[in-house]
Design a protein around this motif. Structure first.
Motif, PDB file in Angstrom:
ATOM      1  N   TYR A   1      35.061  27.417 112.110  1.00 32.22           N
ATOM      2  CA  TYR A   1      36.415  26.896 111.956  1.00 32.22           C
ATOM      3  C   TYR A   1      37.258  27.821 111.081  1.00 32.22           C
ATOM      4  O   TYR A   1      38.407  28.136 111.412  1.00 32.22           O
ATOM      5  N   GLU A   2      36.701  28.271 109.965  1.00 33.93           N
ATOM      6  CA  GLU A   2      37.460  29.096 109.027  1.00 33.93           C
ATOM      7  C   GLU A   2      37.871  30.422 109.653  1.00 33.93           C
ATOM      8  O   GLU A   2      38.959  30.932 109.391  1.00 33.93           O
ATOM      9  N   ARG A   3      37.027  30.993 110.488  1.00 37.69           N
ATOM     10  CA  ARG A   3      37.378  32.285 111.082  1.00 37.69           C
ATOM     11  C   ARG A   3      38.273  32.139 112.314  1.00 37.69           C
ATOM     12  O   ARG A   3      38.858  33.113 112.780  1.00 37.69           O
ATOM     13  N   SER A   4      38.378  30.915 112.831  1.00 39.05           N
ATOM     14  CA  SER A   4      39.156  30.711 114.052  1.00 39.05           C
ATOM     15  C   SER A   4      40.472  29.991 113.823  1.00 39.05           C
ATOM     16  O   SER A   4      41.335  29.988 114.697  1.00 39.05           O
ATOM     17  N   ARG A   5      40.642  29.366 112.661  1.00 38.22           N
ATOM     18  CA  ARG A   5      41.826  28.542 112.443  1.00 38.22           C
ATOM     19  C   ARG A   5      43.095  29.387 112.394  1.00 38.22           C
ATOM     20  O   ARG A   5      43.072  30.582 112.114  1.00 38.22           O
TER      21      ARG A   5
END
Length: 242
Positions: A162-166
């Motif tokens: 999630y953190e790398r894609s948000r």
């Protein structure tokens, strides 16, 4: 760890009362419109997604409340320009007839303390989707009709994804409409489901496929994304518990 319960819930009354086995597609169901129409005046939460001319890209998304009859009519129509989905509708807000058809699973007492803090009904016509998210408590997810595919990730694994894609300032524990539409949703969907060839890092996790009468136990904090696939009617119920 996640657990699949094969054919453990085939005797749930809603399966035989709400749906009719498809005559053309093995394993799929059609809506028993006359039976559910008895509850057509019940106001329920719906999600409306409109698509572009290709039918693949989301143009708009909105949530609203409307009579169940609106969803039922859409499910037997041939309109593919939009998707109408009954999402996270509390079972406690439904008529007693409907609640009786979906009894609380006794299995919950074995998986936890039996302290149920929420339950929901999900229903629509495929394709349906619930983007990547996580729940604060364990979840028992029961497939009533049609087929759903669930991709799951451990808490730390899902948070990294999630953190790398948000996109923007979203937070993993506070998801809003960006979860359902827009650049962040499209990015996460493509990464989770392996449709983004530009992301070379392995997503990992596990995948479960549920057919009617089957269930999935999702442990607390595990990230998961859900897709309704195939044809006909697609419906699920779930219980969050401690």
């Amino acid at each position: 760890e996640p657990i699949i319960f094969k054919d453990h819930f085939c005797d749930v009354p809603a399966i035989s009362k709400w749906f009719i086995p498809s005559q053309t597609e093995t394993g799929y169901h059609e809506l028993n419109f006359p039976y559910l129409s008895n509850c057509g005046s019940t106001v329920v939460p719906l999600e409306l997604t409109r698509f572009d001319a290709t039918g693949k890209r989301t143009v708009s998304f909105e949530r609203f409340e409307a009579p169940l009859s609106l969803l039922l009519s859409h499910m037997i129509s041939s309109d593919t320009s939009l998707a109408l989905y009954l999402a996270q509708c509390s079972l406690n807000d439904l008529p007693s007839q409907v609640q009786t058809d979906i009894p609380t699973p006794a299995l919950i007492n074995r998986l936890g303390r039996g302290d149920i803090y929420g339950s929901s009904l999900w229903m629509g016509r495929p394709p349906t989707r619930t983007p990547l998210h996580r729940d604060p408590n364990p979840n028992l997810f029961v497939q009533l009709a049609g087929r759903k595919v669930i991709r799951l990730m451990r808490p730390k694994q899902g948070t990294r994804l999630y953190e790398r894609s948000r996109v923007g300032q979203g937070h993993a524990n506070m998801r809003g409409d960006e979860m359902m539409a827009g650049q962040e949703m499209e990015r996460l969907e493509s990464v989770v489901w392996g449709e983004d060839s530009s992301d070379n890092e392995s997503v990992g996790g596990v995948e479960a496929t549920l057919d009617s009468g089957q269930a999935l136990f999702i442990p607390r904090g595990w990230w998961h994304a859900v897709r309704g696939v195939g044809k006909g009617a697609n419906a699920s119920a779930n219980w969050w518990f401690r």
